[in-house]
Design a protein around this motif. Structure first.
Motif, PDB file in Angstrom:
ATOM      1  N   ARG A 250       0.830  -1.208   0.000  1.00 39.33           N
ATOM      2  CA  ARG A 250       0.000   0.000   0.000  1.00 39.33           C
ATOM      3  C   ARG A 250       0.860   1.252   0.000  1.00 39.33           C
ATOM      4  O   ARG A 250       0.528   2.249  -0.653  1.00 39.33           O
ATOM      5  CB  ARG A 250      -0.938  -0.027   1.216  1.00 39.33           C
ATOM      6  CG  ARG A 250      -1.969  -1.141   1.158  1.00 39.33           C
ATOM      7  CD  ARG A 250      -2.591  -1.416   2.516  1.00 39.33           C
ATOM      8  NE  ARG A 250      -1.606  -1.922   3.474  1.00 39.33           N
ATOM      9  CZ  ARG A 250      -1.906  -2.336   4.695  1.00 39.33           C
ATOM     10  NH1 ARG A 250      -3.157  -2.298   5.128  1.00 39.33           N
ATOM     11  NH2 ARG A 250      -0.966  -2.778   5.515  1.00 39.33           N
ATOM     12  N   GLU A 319     -13.007  12.651   5.190  1.00 42.05           N
ATOM     13  CA  GLU A 319     -12.974  11.829   3.982  1.00 42.05           C
ATOM     14  C   GLU A 319     -11.673  12.122   3.251  1.00 42.05           C
ATOM     15  O   GLU A 319     -11.313  13.273   3.067  1.00 42.05           O
ATOM     16  CB  GLU A 319     -14.178  12.159   3.089  1.00 42.05           C
ATOM     17  CG  GLU A 319     -14.474  11.121   2.015  1.00 42.05           C
ATOM     18  CD  GLU A 319     -13.443  11.108   0.894  1.00 42.05           C
ATOM     19  OE1 GLU A 319     -13.045  10.001   0.476  1.00 42.05           O
ATOM     20  OE2 GLU A 319     -13.013  12.187   0.456  1.00 42.05           O
ATOM     21  N   ARG A 321     -10.214   9.720   0.415  1.00 44.76           N
ATOM     22  CA  ARG A 321     -10.018   9.162  -0.924  1.00 44.76           C
ATOM     23  C   ARG A 321     -10.556  10.099  -2.010  1.00 44.76           C
ATOM     24  O   ARG A 321      -9.856  10.413  -2.980  1.00 44.76           O
ATOM     25  CB  ARG A 321     -10.694   7.792  -1.025  1.00 44.76           C
ATOM     26  CG  ARG A 321     -10.080   6.738  -0.132  1.00 44.76           C
ATOM     27  CD  ARG A 321     -10.949   5.504  -0.096  1.00 44.76           C
ATOM     28  NE  ARG A 321     -10.725   4.638  -1.241  1.00 44.76           N
ATOM     29  CZ  ARG A 321     -11.645   3.834  -1.747  1.00 44.76           C
ATOM     30  NH1 ARG A 321     -12.870   3.828  -1.248  1.00 44.76           N
ATOM     31  NH2 ARG A 321     -11.363   3.056  -2.773  1.00 44.76           N
ATOM     32  N   TRP A 322     -11.829  10.505  -1.881  1.00 39.25           N
ATOM     33  CA  TRP A 322     -12.395  11.417  -2.871  1.00 39.25           C
ATOM     34  C   TRP A 322     -11.623  12.736  -2.893  1.00 39.25           C
ATOM     35  O   TRP A 322     -11.415  13.335  -3.953  1.00 39.25           O
ATOM     36  CB  TRP A 322     -13.870  11.692  -2.588  1.00 39.25           C
ATOM     37  CG  TRP A 322     -14.789  10.604  -3.037  1.00 39.25           C
ATOM     38  CD1 TRP A 322     -15.354   9.625  -2.272  1.00 39.25           C
ATOM     39  CD2 TRP A 322     -15.243  10.367  -4.373  1.00 39.25           C
ATOM     40  NE1 TRP A 322     -16.130   8.791  -3.036  1.00 39.25           N
ATOM     41  CE2 TRP A 322     -16.086   9.226  -4.339  1.00 39.25           C
ATOM     42  CE3 TRP A 322     -15.018  11.003  -5.596  1.00 39.25           C
ATOM     43  CZ2 TRP A 322     -16.699   8.721  -5.474  1.00 39.25           C
ATOM     44  CZ3 TRP A 322     -15.639  10.495  -6.737  1.00 39.25           C
ATOM     45  CH2 TRP A 322     -16.461   9.371  -6.666  1.00 39.25           C
ATOM     46  N   PHE A 429      -8.436   4.601  -5.300  1.00 40.16           N
ATOM     47  CA  PHE A 429      -9.731   3.946  -5.227  1.00 40.16           C
ATOM     48  C   PHE A 429      -9.624   2.424  -5.257  1.00 40.16           C
ATOM     49  O   PHE A 429     -10.631   1.731  -5.328  1.00 40.16           O
ATOM     50  CB  PHE A 429     -10.652   4.431  -6.351  1.00 40.16           C
ATOM     51  CG  PHE A 429     -11.420   5.649  -5.965  1.00 40.16           C
ATOM     52  CD1 PHE A 429     -12.476   5.561  -5.070  1.00 40.16           C
ATOM     53  CD2 PHE A 429     -11.060   6.884  -6.446  1.00 40.16           C
ATOM     54  CE1 PHE A 429     -13.173   6.682  -4.683  1.00 40.16           C
ATOM     55  CE2 PHE A 429     -11.745   8.029  -6.062  1.00 40.16           C
ATOM     56  CZ  PHE A 429     -12.810   7.921  -5.183  1.00 40.16           C
ATOM     57  N   PRO A 431      -9.480  -1.215  -3.738  1.00 41.68           N
ATOM     58  CA  PRO A 431     -10.193  -1.698  -2.537  1.00 41.68           C
ATOM     59  C   PRO A 431      -9.356  -1.658  -1.267  1.00 41.68           C
ATOM     60  O   PRO A 431      -9.897  -1.456  -0.175  1.00 41.68           O
ATOM     61  CB  PRO A 431     -10.555  -3.142  -2.925  1.00 41.68           C
ATOM     62  CG  PRO A 431     -10.641  -3.126  -4.412  1.00 41.68           C
ATOM     63  CD  PRO A 431      -9.581  -2.157  -4.870  1.00 41.68           C
ATOM     64  N   ARG A 434      -9.961   1.350   0.881  1.00 42.30           N
ATOM     65  CA  ARG A 434     -11.314   1.664   1.326  1.00 42.30           C
ATOM     66  C   ARG A 434     -11.345   1.684   2.846  1.00 42.30           C
ATOM     67  O   ARG A 434     -10.896   0.739   3.495  1.00 42.30           O
ATOM     68  CB  ARG A 434     -12.297   0.623   0.789  1.00 42.30           C
ATOM     69  CG  ARG A 434     -13.754   0.916   1.132  1.00 42.30           C
ATOM     70  CD  ARG A 434     -14.674  -0.133   0.542  1.00 42.30           C
ATOM     71  NE  ARG A 434     -14.566  -0.159  -0.910  1.00 42.30           N
ATOM     72  CZ  ARG A 434     -14.395  -1.256  -1.621  1.00 42.30           C
ATOM     73  NH1 ARG A 434     -14.263  -2.421  -1.004  1.00 42.30           N
ATOM     74  NH2 ARG A 434     -14.316  -1.194  -2.932  1.00 42.30           N
ATOM     75  N   PRO A 435     -11.839   2.762   3.459  1.00 48.52           N
ATOM     76  CA  PRO A 435     -11.863   2.829   4.930  1.00 48.52           C
ATOM     77  C   PRO A 435     -12.786   1.785   5.525  1.00 48.52           C
ATOM     78  O   PRO A 435     -13.851   1.487   4.983  1.00 48.52           O
ATOM     79  CB  PRO A 435     -12.368   4.250   5.211  1.00 48.52           C
ATOM     80  CG  PRO A 435     -13.121   4.636   3.983  1.00 48.52           C
ATOM     81  CD  PRO A 435     -12.416   3.965   2.839  1.00 48.52           C
ATOM     82  N   LYS A 436     -12.361   1.193   6.625  1.00 51.64           N
ATOM     83  CA  LYS A 436     -13.161   0.193   7.317  1.00 51.64           C
ATOM     84  C   LYS A 436     -14.054   0.882   8.354  1.00 51.64           C
ATOM     85  O   LYS A 436     -13.713   1.947   8.860  1.00 51.64           O
ATOM     86  CB  LYS A 436     -12.243  -0.822   8.003  1.00 51.64           C
ATOM     87  CG  LYS A 436     -11.342  -1.563   7.026  1.00 51.64           C
ATOM     88  CD  LYS A 436     -10.396  -2.480   7.758  1.00 51.64           C
ATOM     89  CE  LYS A 436      -9.456  -3.186   6.784  1.00 51.64           C
ATOM     90  NZ  LYS A 436      -8.497  -4.070   7.479  1.00 51.64           N
TER      91      LYS A 436
END
Length: 456
Positions: A250, A319, A321-322, A429, A431, A434-436
Motif C-alpha cells: 500500500r 474523507e 479518498r475522494w 480507489f 479496494p 477503502r476505509p473500514k
C-alpha cells in the motif's frame, strides 16, 4: 473530571494552550524555511528564460537539469531523516537550510550542462529530509489529532513561494543591469535567492530547540503533559526500520500515486514560463520576462485559496479518498485542456485549473497512510511516500523536455502527464484503501478542531 476556568476539560484546555504556544514558536520559522526551499528548487523555471540560451541548453537538457534535483533528494531523504533523529532537529534543520542556500548561490557559477547537472543534484542532497524531518519533529510537539493541521500550516510556505516566487524572480531578471558585478541576470537570481536561505538556517539554529524539555517558554506542567502524550510516539518513529514500511504494497502504491502528482506538478512549475512564452510567440505576441513571470504566478493565486478550502472540506467530512482523487483528476483535465487551448486566456485558465488540482492533493492524501499504518509508523510512511513519489519530479520535467524537443510542441507531454494524473487518481480507489467501519469510528473520535485562526 477537573475543568479549566472556561469550562473545558483540563486535559483539552492544556492541549490547546500548548498547541498555541508551540505553533507560534516553531511554525513561522519552519514555514519560512519551506518557502525558501521551494524558491530554490523552482526558480530555475524563470531563470531558464535567459539561462538556457546562455548555457546552450536544449529543452531536453534543461528538463534533465530540473529533474536531477530529485535524484539527490530521493537518495538522501531517509538517511537525512535518520540523521536528524540522531543529531537533533535544531542542528540538522539548520544544516539543511544553510547548505541548500550555499549550493543555490553557487549555481551562479555553472558554465554548461554538466556543471548545472552537478549543482542540481547537490541541491537535492542538501535539501533532502526537510519535509519528513519536520513531520518527525512535530511528533515531539503535537499530539496526533493536531499534527495534520499543523503540517498544513507549515505547508503555507510552499503556497507563498508559488505566489511570490515567479514575480520576484522575474523582477530580478528584468531589473539586474547586464554584467553588473560580472554576473548575468540569471546568475544574480541564484545568488540573491540563495543567501537568505543561509540566514534562515541561522535563525533555525537560534529559535528551535530539540525537544520540549529544553523549551524555556513552556511551564513544567506543559512539558510533562507533552512528555506523556508524545514521547513514546516520537521514540518509536525514530527507531523504526524504514524498510519495513517500504515493503508494504500500500505504501508502494501510494508512492506511485504521489509520483504521478509530482510528475505533473513539477513539469508545470519548471515549464510554465516556457509554455506561456512559446504560446504567445506562436500567436505573434512577445511578452517581457517580467510579464511572463507575473502570468506564471496567476495560477498559484487561485490555487492557494482552493487548497485551503479543499483541505478544510476533507477534515470536516473526515474523507480522504475522494479528496485525493478529485484534485488529481482535475489536474489531469487542466493539463489536457492546456494542450488544446486556442488563445492566451484559455491557456491561463487551463494552467490555473491544473495548478489548483495539484495544490489541493497533499492535505488529504497524506492522511491515507493513517488508515493502515499504526500511530508511530505514519510519519515513516509519509517520509517513504514523499521520497519515492518525489522521483516524479525528476521523470516529469525530463520526459516533458524530451517530448518537446522530439515533437516540436508541448502537446504530447501534456497528454502523457494528464494520463499519469488520472492513473494516480485511480490508485487511491483500489479496494485496499477503502476505509473500514472501525477506522471511521476511530477517526470520528479524534476529529481535529484546529483551524489556522485557532492558533492566533
Amino acid at each position: 473530571m477537573s475543568s479549566s476556568p472556561s469550562g473545558e476539560p483540563a486535559d483539552d484546555h492544556i492541549r490547546k494552550t500548548v498547541r498555541r504556544k508551540v505553533a507560534w514558536r516553531v511554525i513561522p520559522v519552519l514555514a519560512l524555511a519551506y518557502l525558501m526551499a521551494n524558491l530554490e528548487r523552482t526558480n530555475l523555471g524563470v531563470a531558464s528564460l535567459s539561462m538556457n540560451a546562455s548555457l546552450g541548453l536544449t529543452t531536453a537538457t534543461y528538463g534533465l537539469a530540473a529533474g536531477l534535483y530529485f535524484v539527490g533528494y530521493f537518495v538522501f531523504e531517509v538517511p537525512s531523516n535518520l540523521a536528524m533523529a540522531r543529531y537533533g532537529a535544531r542542528k540538522w534543520l539548520a544544516r539543511i537550510a544553510i547548505t541548500w542556500g550555499l549550493v543555490a548561490a553557487a549555481t551562479a557559477a555553472v558554465q554548461g550542462p554538466a556543471s548545472l547537472y552537478a549543482m542540481r543534484i547537490l541541491l537535492g542532497v542538501a535539501e533532502a529530509g526537510l519535509f519528513p524531518g519536520v513531520v518527525f519533529y512535530f511528533t515531539f510537539w503535537f499530539v496526533p489529532r493536531d499534527r495534520a493541521k499543523m503540517i498544513a500550516l507549515f505547508g503555507i510556505g510552499a503556497t507563498v513561494s508559488g505566489l511570490a516566487g515567479p514575480p520576484l524572480a522575474g523582477a530580478i531578471l528584468s531589473l539586474w543591469p547586464h554584467g553588473m558585478l560580472g554576473m548575468e541576470d540569471w546568475r544574480a537570481l541564484f545568488v540573491i535567492e540563495g543567501v537568505p536561505s543561509v540566514i534562515v538556517g541561522l535563525l533555525i539554529w537560534k529559535v528551535l530547540v530539540d525537544s520540549p524539555d529544553q523549551a524555556r517558554w513552556l511551564t513544567e506542567t506543559e512539558k510533562a503533559w507533552l512528555a506523556k502524550h508524545t514521547s513514546s510516539s516520537a521514540e518509536s518513529t525514530a527507531s523504526r526500520n524504514p524498510l519495513r514500511v517500504l515493503a508494504d504494497l500500500r505504501v508502494l502504491l501510494l508512492s506511485l500515486s504521489y509520483f504521478t502528482k509530482n510528475a505533473g506538478g513539477y513539469a508545470l512549475i519548471f515549464f510554465m514560463p516556457q509554455i506561456i512564452q512559446s504560446f504567445t510567440v506562436e500567436r505573434g505576441a512577445h511578452y517581457s520576462t517580467l510579464t511572463i513571470s507575473l502570468l506564471s504566478a496567476v495560477p498559484a493565486v487561485f490555487a492557494a485559496g482552493t487548497a485551503v478550502a479543499w483541505a478544510a472540506s476533507s477534515d470536516r467530512r473526515q474523507e480522504r479518498r475522494w479528496h485525493s482523487a478529485i484534485p488529481l483528476s482535475v489536474a489531469g483535465m487542466g493539463i489536457a485542456w492546456a494542450a488544446s487551448a486556442t488563445n492566451p486566456v484559455a491557456l491561463l485558465i487551463a494552467l490555473t485549473v491544473a495548478t489548483a488540482g495539484i495544490g489541493s492533493v497533499s492535505g488529504a492524501f497524506f492522511q491515507l497512510p493513517a488508515a493502515f499504518l499504526t500511530g508511530p509508523a505514519v510519519a515513516v510512511g509519509i517520509a517513504t511516500i514523499n521520497a519515492t513519489g518525489n522521483l516524479g519530479g525528476f521523470v516529469g520535467p525530463y520526459l516533458f523536455g524530451i517530448l518537446k524537443d522530439t515533437t516540436g510542441s508541448f502537446l504530447a507531454g501534456n497528454l502523457i502527464l494528464a494520463a499519469l494524473l488520472f492513473l494516480g487518481a485511480a490508485i487511491v480507489f483500489l479496494p485496499m484503501f477503502r476505509p473500514k467501519p472501525k477506522d471511521a469510528d476511530a477517526t470520528t473520535s479524534t476529529k481535529s478542531d484546529t483551524s489556522p485562526a485557532d492558533i492566533a
